[in-house]
Write a protein that holds these residues in place. Structure first.
Motif, short mmCIF file in Angstrom:
data_model
loop_
_atom_site.label_atom_id
_atom_site.label_comp_id
_atom_site.label_asym_id
_atom_site.label_seq_id
_atom_site.Cartn_x
_atom_site.Cartn_y
_atom_site.Cartn_z
N LEU A 200 49.97 45.02 51.17
CA LEU A 200 51.16 44.74 50.34
C LEU A 200 50.96 43.50 49.49
O LEU A 200 51.30 43.48 48.30
N VAL A 201 50.38 42.45 50.08
CA VAL A 201 50.12 41.22 49.33
C VAL A 201 49.11 41.48 48.22
O VAL A 201 49.28 41.04 47.08
N SER A 202 48.06 42.22 48.55
CA SER A 202 47.04 42.53 47.56
C SER A 202 47.61 43.38 46.43
O SER A 202 47.30 43.15 45.25
N LEU A 203 48.44 44.35 46.76
CA LEU A 203 49.09 45.18 45.75
C LEU A 203 49.93 44.31 44.82
O LEU A 203 49.82 44.39 43.60
N ALA A 204 50.75 43.43 45.40
CA ALA A 204 51.62 42.57 44.61
C ALA A 204 50.81 41.63 43.72
O ALA A 204 51.12 41.44 42.54
N ALA A 205 49.77 41.03 44.29
CA ALA A 205 48.94 40.10 43.52
C ALA A 205 48.25 40.81 42.36
O ALA A 205 48.20 40.28 41.25
N LEU B 221 48.35 51.97 51.98
CA LEU B 221 49.74 51.86 52.47
C LEU B 221 50.31 53.22 52.82
O LEU B 221 51.03 53.36 53.82
N ARG B 222 50.00 54.22 52.05
CA ARG B 222 50.50 55.57 52.33
C ARG B 222 49.85 56.15 53.58
O ARG B 222 50.51 56.83 54.36
N VAL B 223 48.56 55.87 53.77
CA VAL B 223 47.88 56.32 55.00
C VAL B 223 48.52 55.66 56.21
O VAL B 223 48.63 56.26 57.28
N MET B 224 48.97 54.39 56.05
CA MET B 224 49.61 53.66 57.15
C MET B 224 51.09 54.04 57.30
O MET B 224 51.80 53.46 58.10
N ASP B 225 51.55 55.01 56.51
CA ASP B 225 52.94 55.48 56.55
C ASP B 225 53.96 54.39 56.22
O ASP B 225 55.07 54.39 56.77
N ILE B 226 53.61 53.48 55.32
CA ILE B 226 54.58 52.49 54.85
C ILE B 226 55.54 53.22 53.92
O ILE B 226 55.12 53.93 53.00
N PRO B 227 56.85 53.09 54.16
CA PRO B 227 57.83 53.83 53.35
C PRO B 227 57.73 53.49 51.86
O PRO B 227 57.52 52.33 51.49
N GLU C 232 60.03 53.21 49.79
CA GLU C 232 61.06 52.24 49.41
C GLU C 232 60.55 50.81 49.56
O GLU C 232 60.85 49.95 48.74
N GLN C 233 59.78 50.54 50.61
CA GLN C 233 59.22 49.21 50.81
C GLN C 233 58.15 48.91 49.76
O GLN C 233 58.08 47.80 49.23
N ILE C 234 57.33 49.89 49.47
CA ILE C 234 56.30 49.72 48.43
C ILE C 234 56.97 49.47 47.09
O ILE C 234 56.57 48.58 46.33
N ALA C 235 58.02 50.23 46.78
CA ALA C 235 58.73 50.06 45.51
C ALA C 235 59.34 48.66 45.40
O ALA C 235 59.34 48.07 44.31
N THR C 236 59.83 48.11 46.50
CA THR C 236 60.39 46.76 46.49
C THR C 236 59.30 45.75 46.14
O THR C 236 59.50 44.85 45.32
N VAL C 237 58.14 45.88 46.76
CA VAL C 237 57.02 44.98 46.48
C VAL C 237 56.59 45.09 45.02
O VAL C 237 56.35 44.09 44.35
N VAL C 238 56.51 46.31 44.51
CA VAL C 238 56.13 46.52 43.11
C VAL C 238 57.15 45.88 42.18
O VAL C 238 56.78 45.20 41.21
N GLU C 239 58.43 46.06 42.48
CA GLU C 239 59.47 45.47 41.62
C GLU C 239 59.38 43.95 41.59
O GLU C 239 59.43 43.33 40.54
N MET D 243 66.51 51.54 45.88
CA MET D 243 65.78 50.99 47.01
C MET D 243 66.76 50.32 47.95
O MET D 243 67.83 49.87 47.52
N PRO D 244 66.38 50.23 49.23
CA PRO D 244 67.26 49.51 50.15
C PRO D 244 67.27 48.03 49.80
O PRO D 244 66.31 47.51 49.25
N GLU D 245 68.37 47.38 50.13
CA GLU D 245 68.50 45.96 49.83
C GLU D 245 67.61 45.14 50.76
O GLU D 245 67.58 45.35 51.96
N LEU D 246 66.86 44.23 50.16
CA LEU D 246 66.02 43.32 50.93
C LEU D 246 66.70 41.97 50.91
O LEU D 246 66.88 41.38 49.86
N LYS D 247 67.15 41.50 52.06
CA LYS D 247 67.85 40.23 52.13
C LYS D 247 66.85 39.13 52.47
O LYS D 247 66.21 39.18 53.51
N ILE D 248 66.74 38.18 51.56
CA ILE D 248 65.85 37.05 51.76
C ILE D 248 66.69 35.79 51.63
O ILE D 248 67.35 35.58 50.62
N GLN D 249 66.67 34.97 52.67
CA GLN D 249 67.39 33.72 52.65
C GLN D 249 66.51 32.66 52.00
O GLN D 249 65.35 32.53 52.34
#
Length: 116
Positions: free
Chosen positions: A18-23, A40-46, A48-55, A94-100
């Motif tokens: 995920l970090v590598s994808l984002a970078a 990520l898809r082989v690891m069954d990462i949803p 929606e989570q990938i889309a959040t990282v891409v956004e 996408m589902p809401e990602l809450k970051i404080q």
């Protein structure tokens, strides 16, 4: 420094991907993170989570470009034409990602994701 690195716990492979994808996206890497996406898809990462990282990565990339352009524009003494507005994109739900976080050092993405 080597001792600190060697004693640090390893990150889970999905986090590394995920970090590598984002970078890669933020850096405009020509491979576009497609290798990480496959992992990520082989690891069954949803998706929606990938889309959040891409956004978030795209937002950081675009915000950096805007800040660089603004700094350049301040330094040149010529009238530059305003860029044409980008065509409207379809939004991915996408589902809401809450970051404080404290005081934000950047703006939020279009779907209100925090990039800080």
């Amino acid at each position: 420094i080597e001792e600190i690195y060697m004693s640090a716990p390893e990150l889970h492979s999905s986090i590394v991907a995920l970090v590598s994808l984002a970078a890669g996206i933020a850096a405009k890497h020509p491979d576009m993170g497609l290798c990480q996406l496959k992992k990520l898809r082989v690891m069954d990462i949803p998706d929606e989570q990938i889309a959040t990282v891409v956004e978030i990565a795209r937002h950081i990339r675009d915000e950096a470009a805007q800040k660089l352009d603004a700094t350049f524009d301040e330094k040149v003494d010529i009238a530059l034409p305003e860029p044409a507005p980008a065509p409207a994109k379809q939004r991915v739900t996408m589902p809401e990602l809450k970051i404080q976080s404290g005081n934000s050092c950047c703006s939020s993405t279009p779907s209100c994701q925090s990039c800080c």
